[in-house]
Write an enzyme that holds these catalytic residues in place. Sequence first.
Site, PDB file in Angstrom:
ATOM      1  N   HIS A 269      41.743 -39.016  71.430  1.00  0.00           N
ATOM      2  CA  HIS A 269      41.504 -39.411  70.033  1.00  0.00           C
ATOM      3  C   HIS A 269      41.820 -40.878  69.751  1.00  0.00           C
ATOM      4  CE1 HIS A 269      41.029 -35.249  68.237  1.00  0.00           C
ATOM      5  NE2 HIS A 269      41.421 -34.969  69.462  1.00  0.00           N
TER       6      HIS A 269
ATOM      7  N   ASP B 249      42.368 -48.960  66.115  1.00  0.00           N
ATOM      8  CA  ASP B 249      42.290 -47.566  65.653  1.00  0.00           C
ATOM      9  C   ASP B 249      41.228 -46.839  66.461  1.00  0.00           C
ATOM     10  OD1 ASP B 249      42.756 -45.382  63.940  1.00  0.00           O
ATOM     11  OD2 ASP B 249      42.869 -46.695  62.183  1.00  0.00           O
TER      12      ASP B 249
HETATM   13  C1  G6P Z   1      47.043 -39.669  65.569  1.00  0.00           C
HETATM   14  C2  G6P Z   1      46.974 -39.005  66.925  1.00  0.00           C
HETATM   15  C3  G6P Z   1      47.209 -37.509  66.805  1.00  0.00           C
HETATM   16  C4  G6P Z   1      48.483 -37.239  66.038  1.00  0.00           C
HETATM   17  C5  G6P Z   1      48.432 -37.921  64.671  1.00  0.00           C
HETATM   18  C6  G6P Z   1      49.711 -37.720  63.839  1.00  0.00           C
HETATM   19  O1  G6P Z   1      45.943 -39.334  64.803  1.00  0.00           O
HETATM   20  O2  G6P Z   1      45.733 -39.264  67.550  1.00  0.00           O
HETATM   21  O3  G6P Z   1      47.294 -36.934  68.098  1.00  0.00           O
HETATM   22  O4  G6P Z   1      48.706 -35.867  65.887  1.00  0.00           O
HETATM   23  O5  G6P Z   1      48.224 -39.306  64.874  1.00  0.00           O
HETATM   24  O6  G6P Z   1      50.836 -38.133  64.557  1.00  0.00           O
HETATM   25  P1  G6P Z   1      52.045 -37.151  64.901  1.00  0.00           P
HETATM   26  O7  G6P Z   1      52.880 -37.928  65.847  1.00  0.00           O
HETATM   27  O8  G6P Z   1      52.718 -36.897  63.581  1.00  0.00           O
HETATM   28  O9  G6P Z   1      51.476 -35.892  65.489  1.00  0.00           O
END
Ligand code: G6P
Length: 471
Positions: A163, A374
């Site tokens: 992602h 991003d």
């Molecule tokens: C990004 C990453 C995700 C992640 C999200 C929130 O979008 O690509 O994999 O889940 O951030 O971050 P966190 O550390 O709270 O899961």
Amino acid sequence: MPNGYDFVTVANRLPVDLTVADDGSVTSERAPGGLVTALEPIMQARHGAWVGWPGAADLELEPFDSDGIRLVPVPLSAGELEDYYEGFSNDTLWPLFHDVIAPPAFHREWWDAYRRVNKRFADAVAGVAAHGATVWVHDYQLQLVPGLLRELRPDLKIGYFHHIPFPPWEIFAQLPWRAAVIRGLLGADLLGFQRASDAANFLRNVRRLTDLKVSGALVTIPGEQERQVRASAFPISIDSKAFDELARSEAVQARAAEIRRDLGNPKTVLLGVDRLDYTKGIRHRIKAYGELVAEGRMPVGEAILVQVASPSREKVRAYMELREDVELAVGRINGEVGELGSPAIEYLHHTYPLEEMAALYVAADVMLVTSLRDGMNLVAKEYVAARVSDDGVLVLSEFTGAADELSGSVLVNPHDIEGLKDAMEFAAQLPQRDARRRMRRLRRRVLEDDVAKWSAAFLDTLDAMHGGPRG
Ligand code: G6P
């Protein structure tokens, strides 16, 4: 579960918000999110399971069903959260994969925890997947899972979607465990990236670190059963129609009008919505806006910047420092150029439900997405999907995946503060006719390419690599 699950999603987090009561009892609520929306119908139709961390330390939970999907919790201890999640995932890989905007830290004990936790995820999947099942692994926290899983279960079809950006060799090369990460990813049959350049970076890293044959998008893995791995771009999207419908609802329209009233009915509402993360360019945006106000180009009362910064990874030092910096800057600007009852910037350190987000998007004339780097940036797409009146202007950083797709936005280099100021002013003053022309173009794209189309494209390609669909 006599024969296991035919479709298994694996992500660091389970798609639920769990609440642990004082007596230790746990209640769960489905967490809304693009990925869940996209995969829910497939998972329900194909007997699906989701393997992930339940979101709190030391939580040992039995698998449970939620809306027709089996949820399989992978426990993490407090120490593992520090080393695997806050450490290796978010203080090594995250900064390294985002252009080293913050310096990545390399610690061997963090890497050990990352390997150990990835193995635990792979074991959990191996334990629930049916013979020949499709397994879809998500994101940078789990890059070793495809390889570990193939060793355990060569019968599985394994897809992986990344992602976030994939760095060029010049940056990736810093990682002491770079070859092991590439080997882990090459356990998949299909590797999906946000942009063509991310897939190209990955393939170049494969060339530099292995002797494998790379031809176009395909890497050949020799062996008793020679196989091929494909690495291509599959830009992710949102549930655009659901967003459009939400934005059209009476409740959201009324709330949007109320927000504008509460802000003092300014001529221009500018909006930023981000996780409080140093990759999002919040500091640059606030600095640029403060200068515009000070120079009289965005007079207080006529314009206002609403900055929603949702709390994120609060135990990682770089995030703590960012919060201090942003809050200091907002306070300073409001103190210097704000007036009684009319701040220059309205800053909100909160997470809001989807309805409130939709109302904010409907209320905003100009959306500022100025990330320094991003993977995609789904806020940009949400804003477009919410602009049911076909107006509003999106100012978008060149360094987002979304910039590859969203022509019609006002593109900026967020490092160029003067350019950023000019773009904000241009967006605020853009004649309605031009704004509408741009927004209609953006909306066609976002409504057409939604998250269901994204997951179908990925899964069809994965099936095709195995000679057609099954199950
Ligand atoms: C990004 C990453 C995700 C992640 C999200 C929130 O979008 O690509 O994999 O889940 O951030 O971050 P966190 O550390 O709270 O899961």
